[in-house]
Design a protein around this motif. Structure first.
Motif, PDB file in Angstrom:
ATOM      1  N   SER A   3       0.843  -1.188   0.000  1.00  0.00           N
ATOM      2  CA  SER A   3       0.000   0.000   0.000  1.00  0.00           C
ATOM      3  C   SER A   3       0.880   1.240   0.000  1.00  0.00           C
ATOM      4  O   SER A   3       2.097   1.165   0.158  1.00  0.00           O
ATOM      5  N   MET A  28      -6.596   7.445 -11.564  1.00  0.00           N
ATOM      6  CA  MET A  28      -6.653   7.362 -10.116  1.00  0.00           C
ATOM      7  C   MET A  28      -7.437   6.149  -9.627  1.00  0.00           C
ATOM      8  O   MET A  28      -7.122   5.576  -8.590  1.00  0.00           O
ATOM      9  N   THR A  29      -8.456   5.744 -10.372  1.00  0.00           N
ATOM     10  CA  THR A  29      -9.259   4.588  -9.962  1.00  0.00           C
ATOM     11  C   THR A  29      -8.412   3.321  -9.956  1.00  0.00           C
ATOM     12  O   THR A  29      -8.384   2.558  -8.969  1.00  0.00           O
ATOM     13  N   VAL A  32      -5.616   3.480  -7.102  1.00  0.00           N
ATOM     14  CA  VAL A  32      -6.046   3.142  -5.741  1.00  0.00           C
ATOM     15  C   VAL A  32      -6.200   1.635  -5.602  1.00  0.00           C
ATOM     16  O   VAL A  32      -5.799   1.043  -4.590  1.00  0.00           O
ATOM     17  N   ARG A  33      -6.728   0.987  -6.620  1.00  0.00           N
ATOM     18  CA  ARG A  33      -6.848  -0.476  -6.578  1.00  0.00           C
ATOM     19  C   ARG A  33      -5.478  -1.150  -6.487  1.00  0.00           C
ATOM     20  O   ARG A  33      -5.336  -2.233  -5.905  1.00  0.00           O
ATOM     21  N   TYR A  36      -1.946   2.613  -4.480  1.00  0.00           N
ATOM     22  CA  TYR A  36      -1.375   3.955  -4.467  1.00  0.00           C
ATOM     23  C   TYR A  36      -2.035   4.823  -3.405  1.00  0.00           C
ATOM     24  O   TYR A  36      -3.246   4.745  -3.174  1.00  0.00           O
ATOM     25  N   SER A  37      -1.223   5.695  -2.801  1.00  0.00           N
ATOM     26  CA  SER A  37      -1.758   6.752  -1.940  1.00  0.00           C
ATOM     27  C   SER A  37      -1.643   8.113  -2.595  1.00  0.00           C
ATOM     28  O   SER A  37      -2.224   9.082  -2.120  1.00  0.00           O
ATOM     29  N   PHE A  64      -6.383   9.462  -1.521  1.00  0.00           N
ATOM     30  CA  PHE A  64      -5.429   9.642  -2.617  1.00  0.00           C
ATOM     31  C   PHE A  64      -5.035  11.109  -2.701  1.00  0.00           C
ATOM     32  O   PHE A  64      -5.890  11.991  -2.698  1.00  0.00           O
TER      33      PHE A  64
END
Length: 272
Positions: A3, A28-29, A32-33, A36-37, A64
């Motif tokens: 993560s 970004m979707t 995040v999966r 990513y932060s 995010f």
């Protein structure tokens, strides 16, 4: 899955792609999966301020962080221009792209370093808490900024010249200078930087990361993909969704991989 991945350079913003979802390298979707932060989004080319305003107006995904940057400050003619970038939240200012400009020499220019205005800009960025990005700069510009000792050196997307002597890659001496300053280099995924050819593999990215760690130390190496700004990608790297696969290849402890994946850039970008 790891993560808190944070990558220091993508061109998704300047490519005009949808930031929440698209069919390019990064959105970004998917990020995040993949764990990513955050991500540094570079404004590049004409209309940088409009690009930065589009990023600022973006509806955020919870957890995010979108970090604005400028790649190539070619329009900068005064400190007021730097104020304008700061007002739009810019955390990283790339002095040049490949060509020389009013601030400094680029890696594809005449080989010069900082101009007088460039020195003023480096001083001013340090006062503002804005990091100077030395990607795309000439070796002389790198040396001039390092000699000023105005904070950590940031190189958001490059590879290692010891493995491939491309003009955009860092020598071992430069890698050590980044480390001595407390800075970070982000390893890029562009095959010509990795291998000198239009073909590369995930193993080639891992090899450049490992070399940078050997020379600069684990606290000074991160990711700088250049997603949506480089093509083709290495075999096995289909986009942001493939980054966890890359991290699994790294021959380091989980703590060190976490630092490379995002911890080092978070220290520099979110706490500096």
């Amino acid at each position: 899955m790891l993560s808190l991945i944070l990558d220091a350079h993508c061109d998704t913003l300047s490519a005009g792609l949808g930031l929440l979802a698209n069919t390019g390298h990064f959105d970004m979707t998917r990020a995040v999966r993949a764990g990513y932060s955050g991500q540094v989004f570079a404004a590049y080319g004409p209309g940088k301020r409009e690009q930065l305003r589009r990023l600022a107006a973006l509806a955020r995904i919870e957890g995010f962080t979108a970090i604005p940057a400028v790649e190539g400050a070619d329009e900068a003619r005064s400190l007021a221009d730097i104020d304008g970038y700061a007002g739009l939240g810019v955390r990283l200012l790339g002095l040049t792209w490949n060509s020389d400009n009013a601030l400094a020499g680029g890696c594809g220019g005449a080989g010069g370093g900082l101009t007088e205005l460039g020195r003023e800009v480096v001083e001013y960025c340090a006062a503002l808490g804005m990091l100077v990005d030395l990607s795309h700069c000439s070796q002389k510009t790198f040396e001039d900024v390092a000699a000023m000792r105005r904070g950590p050196l940031a190189v958001t997307h490059a590879c290692c010249a010891a493995l491939n002597p491309h003009r955009r890659n860092l020598t071992d001496s430069q890698l050590r200078a980044v480390a001595e300053s407390g800075g970070v280099v982000g390893i890029c995924y562009y095959p010509p930087f990795l291998t000198g050819r239009n073909q590369a593999t995930l193993g080639d990215i891992a090899a450049h990361i490992a070399h940078a760690v050997r020379v600069a130390g684990s606290g000074h190496v991160g990711l700088g993909s250049d997603f949506d700004g480089c093509a083709p990608l290495p075999d096995g790297m289909d986009g942001v969704q493939s980054v966890p696969r890359l991290l699994e290849l790294l021959p380091f402890s989980a703590d060190v991989v976490d630092m490379i994946a995002g911890g080092n850039w978070r220290r520099l970008l979110l706490t500096h």
